[in-house]
Design an enzyme around this catalytic site. Structure first.
Site, PDB file in Angstrom:
ATOM      1  N   ARG A  44       1.205   3.018  -5.152  1.00 22.60           N
ATOM      2  CA  ARG A  44       1.498   4.394  -4.840  1.00 22.60           C
ATOM      3  C   ARG A  44       2.373   4.604  -3.593  1.00 22.60           C
ATOM      4  NH1 ARG A  44      -3.032   8.117  -5.490  1.00 22.60           N
ATOM      5  NH2 ARG A  44      -3.561   7.133  -7.016  1.00 22.60           N
ATOM      6  N   THR A  45       1.996   3.825  -2.402  1.00 26.05           N
ATOM      7  CA  THR A  45       3.022   3.799  -1.228  1.00 26.05           C
ATOM      8  C   THR A  45       4.153   3.384  -1.424  1.00 26.05           C
ATOM      9  OG1 THR A  45       0.766   3.930  -0.052  1.00 26.05           O
ATOM     10  CG2 THR A  45       2.710   3.356   1.148  1.00 26.05           C
ATOM     11  N   LYS A  72       3.699 -20.146   1.719  1.00 26.57           N
ATOM     12  CA  LYS A  72       4.716 -21.249   0.965  1.00 26.57           C
ATOM     13  C   LYS A  72       5.344 -21.983   2.562  1.00 26.57           C
ATOM     14  CE  LYS A  72       5.489 -19.725  -3.475  1.00 26.57           C
ATOM     15  NZ  LYS A  72       6.490 -18.950  -4.242  1.00 26.57           N
ATOM     16  N   ARG A  94       4.647  -2.980   4.719  1.00 28.23           N
ATOM     17  CA  ARG A  94       3.107  -3.169   4.668  1.00 28.23           C
ATOM     18  C   ARG A  94       2.533  -4.663   4.887  1.00 28.23           C
ATOM     19  NH1 ARG A  94      -0.801  -0.201   0.486  1.00 28.23           N
ATOM     20  NH2 ARG A  94      -0.294   1.488   1.729  1.00 28.23           N
ATOM     21  N   HIS A 122      -1.816   3.478   9.231  1.00 29.42           N
ATOM     22  CA  HIS A 122      -1.233   4.016   8.030  1.00 29.42           C
ATOM     23  C   HIS A 122      -0.545   5.392   8.392  1.00 29.42           C
ATOM     24  CE1 HIS A 122       0.425   4.451   4.130  1.00 29.42           C
ATOM     25  NE2 HIS A 122      -0.596   4.410   3.539  1.00 29.42           N
TER      26      HIS A 122
END
Lengths: 297, 410
Positions: A44-45, A72, A94, A122
């Protein structure tokens, strides 16, 4: 109240209106590149930031890396330098690690928006929560806001502690003892372990999501015991003010932290509206943060 | 080798508890004589040392890497090397090899891994490693979780007259944690363990060591409650000692602000009350050994989000200067500091070279306790400069270092 917060919320209002029109495009970010770099899963964000950027006309690119591609071998700072070399005009990040977004921001030449870093912050979620409260209640100052649930692991709670306190609300942290961080009162909030006491007289109840893996014996014995002690039900909500506003950053665990009857109560639940305000607030952030370089162009 | 005569130095001998102005003559790799107005042999190099301090070369009782450059720059002539090497020091051959790694510039005294591969389950060959040169046995970076294994270790080590060096953090309470519980960890959103993790482990290990009749040393104590438990046990006559590092006496959780990964340490930085208690513990001798916990980490290990960065700090090159900060603060006297940096670990672990007695090996440090400098992470001597003290003004400059009469640094 710090004027910057009020200004940003005022700016967001126009985007709420714009978002309700059929033709939502604005175009002021035309030609600018926005990278949404999401190193932690989000639906959603990410969608909200993508829609916000597109409505403003930016070229939006999503990098949904997960943490796996980093493992990696490339370090986070190398990733940051790579992103920077693409010459973006704004990056939305994020990351699962607290502080990671600030670390990247030091290494890039454009504005960086924190879309959630670990348990730390946030900020756009807190801003959209404040906008939602302000529109529903006409103000934030003087309101009693109970933030309930997994405070320990919640960046939403931490950002709201800062923002709502700055806006003059009386903020409460309500959680079982195992999910309450030490020294939470240093944020200027009052801590409650008893849900009913924490809800008493509240104007706003903000429920937090409880991660499934934390529910089965690790922090609380079971979902059903948690629902009994800290789940938000109609009966329990009677302790709050009659016109209490119920909020949740989503995604909800119905029957765990919140009862469906409460979540779907259109009189009191602002949960869908929060999602709408999210797009508006993020448009305001993208607009404001890119102004210096747009003016310079 | 040319004899060296130090003239008019302040001779601090923490082993014998003396502190006086005088001369000291080094010849044939040993301290040949001390006193006033010593006659210089014809071929001797004369070092005018008035206003300077001459003491035994420092013994750093906890390092995680053999970092000769950092040690020499810090005035250190002996280090006790933790068994957390790659591979761990759990075999006599590895102990012998580790001992040779510092030659000829640094005495490396290896610590035997308590358990095979430091797995916390099966005892390693402690007797054979002792024969190979291990000066004590250590649990390494982590405590032994299983109390039964710990008890057997303590009993077995007691039979060999080996001191057991224990890490004082309960591994269950610290699992997943990257900081100590406190306001800063909460604000920064970092997974944290309570300070009680240390007390829990110290209390258990003290009790088990009594059960076993073993000599116990806690490598690094960092909390108020931990200091109190050690103090109490010592007062009751138990054979227990403890160390700490300068960071725990000089820094607290506020150093984490801005997610400074150089301040990610193990044990973690604590709250202010703990820092003050560590200083008290140093003052009253409860924490008798000051160590660097030297753990150089490259940029790749540290330029990471806080939780992903490797814990540990470079400490050898700054050990003396930071110790002198504690002297300036009135926490320790200068002789007490030098005891914590030489005689105390030498006595505890049976090491030579911590005295100025004639006949003692000429491991010597000459330094200017008042010379100022600024700690600079970018230019710090050694493998890496990951110090949480970057930019701190300090005093104390190493002027000359001798190991076995050989001048390493001048």
């Amino acid at each position: 109240m710090p004027w910057e917060i009020g200004y940003l919320l005022d700016e967001a209002e126009q985007w709420v209106d714009a978002g309700r029109r059929t033709r939502k495009h604005d175009g002021r970010l035309e030609g600018l590149t926005q990278i949404n770099a999401f190193f932690e899963n989000s639906t959603r964000t990410l969608l909200s930031f993508e829609i916000a950027g597109k409505r403003l006309g930016a070229d939006v690119v999503n990098l949904a890396a997960g943490a796996s591609s980093l493992k990696k071998g490339e370090t986070l700072l190398d990733t940051a330098l790579t992103l920077n070399a693409m010459r973006p005009d704004v990056i939305v990040i994020r990351h699962e690690s607290s502080g990671a977004v600030a670390l990247i921001a030091e290494k890039v030449d454009c504005p960086v928006l924190n879309a959630g870093d670990g348990r730390h912050e946030h900020p756009t979620q807190a801003l959209l929560d404040a906008l939602t409260i302000r529109r529903r209640k006409g103000r934030v100052e003087g309101l009693t806001v109970a933030i309930c649930g997994d405070i320990l692991h919640s960046r939403v709670a931490r950002s709201n502690f800062h923002l709502l306190a700055a806006l003059g609300a009386e903020v409460r942290a309500v959680a079982p003892p195992t999910l309450m961080p030490p020294h939470v009162e240093r944020f200027g909030v009052t801590a409650f372990t008893d849900m009913d006491e924490g809800l008493a007289g509240a104007d706003v109840v903000m429920m937090l999501r409880l991660q499934l893996e934390r529910m089965e014996g690790a922090y609380v014995p079971s979902t059903r015991e948690y629902f009994r002690s800290h789940g938000l039900t109609r009966a329990r909500l009677k302790a709050a003010k009659p016109d209490v506003l119920v909020m949740h950053p989503g995604p909800m665990n119905r029957g765990v932290e919140i009862d469906s009857a409460v979540a779907d109560d259109i009189q009191r639940s602002a949960i869908a509206e929060q999602v709408e305000m999210g797009v508006a607030v993020r448009m305001a952030c993208l607009d404001i943060l890119t102004r210096p370089r747009r003016d310079a162009a | 080798m040319k004899p060296v005569l130090f003239r008019n130095a302040r001779l601090v001998d923490p082993w014998n508890g003396t502190d006086r102005i005088g001369d000291l003559l080094v010849a044939e790799r040993i301290i040949a004589a001390t006193g006033a107005g010593l006659a210089a042999p014809a071929d001797a190099e004369i070092v005018e040392a008035s206003g300077k301090l001459l003491c035994p070369g420092l013994i750093d009782a906890t390092v995680f890497r053999t970092d000769v450059e950092a040690a020499v720059a810090g005035g250190i002539t002996s280090v006790l090397l933790m068994p957390d090497q790659s591979p761990p020091l759990d075999d006599p051959a590895l102990v012998e090899r580790a001992e040779r790694l510092g030659k000829p510039r640094l005495w490396v005294r290896p610590l035997a891994a308590a358990t095979r591969n430091l797995n916390g389950r099966e005892l390693a060959e402690l007797g054979l490693m002792q024969e190979a040169g291990a000066v004590a046995v250590a649990t390494g970076r982590a405590a032994i979780a299983d109390a039964k294994v710990m008890l057997r270790l303590l009993r077995y080590a007691a039979g060999l007259d080996l001191v057991v060096i224990a890490h004082a953090e309960c591994p269950f309470l610290t699992a997943g944690a990257v900081a100590g519980e406190g306001e800063y960890a909460t604000r920064l959103g970092l997974a944290a363990a309570p300070a009680a993790a240390e007390a829990v482990q110290i209390a258990r290990d003290l009790r088990l060591a009594r059960e076993a009749g073993a000599a116990l040393h806690f490598a690094c104590v960092s909390t108020a409650e931990g200091v109190a438990l050690v103090r109490e046990a010592r007062a009751a006559g138990q054979d227990v000692t403890a160390g700490t590092a300068p960071a725990y006496a000089l820094l607290n959780e506020t150093a984490l602000a801005g997610y400074r990964s150089f301040a990610r340490l193990s044990p973690p930085l604590r709250e202010e009350a703990d820092r003050l208690a560590v200083r008290k513990g140093l003052s009253d001798g409860t924490l008798s050994i000051l160590v660097s916990r030297h753990d150089p980490r490259t940029q790749d290990d540290k330029r990471q989000p806080f939780a992903d960065a490797a814990p540990g700090a470079a400490g050898s090159a700054t050990l003396l200067a930071l110790g002198l900060t504690l002297v300036h603060d009135g926490v320790l006297t200068l002789p007490a500091l030098l005891a914590a940096l030489s005689a105390a670990p030498a006595r505890r672990f049976g090491l030579p070279g911590a005295s100025l007695s004639p006949g003692a090996p000429a491991d010597l440090l000459l330094f200017d306790p008042d010379a100022p400098w600024r700690i600079d992470a970018d230019t710090l001597a050694g493998i890496a400069g990951n110090t949480p003290f970057d930019g701190l003004p300090v005093t104390g400059k190493v002027l000359r270092l001798l190991k076995g009469g050989e001048t390493l640094l001048a």
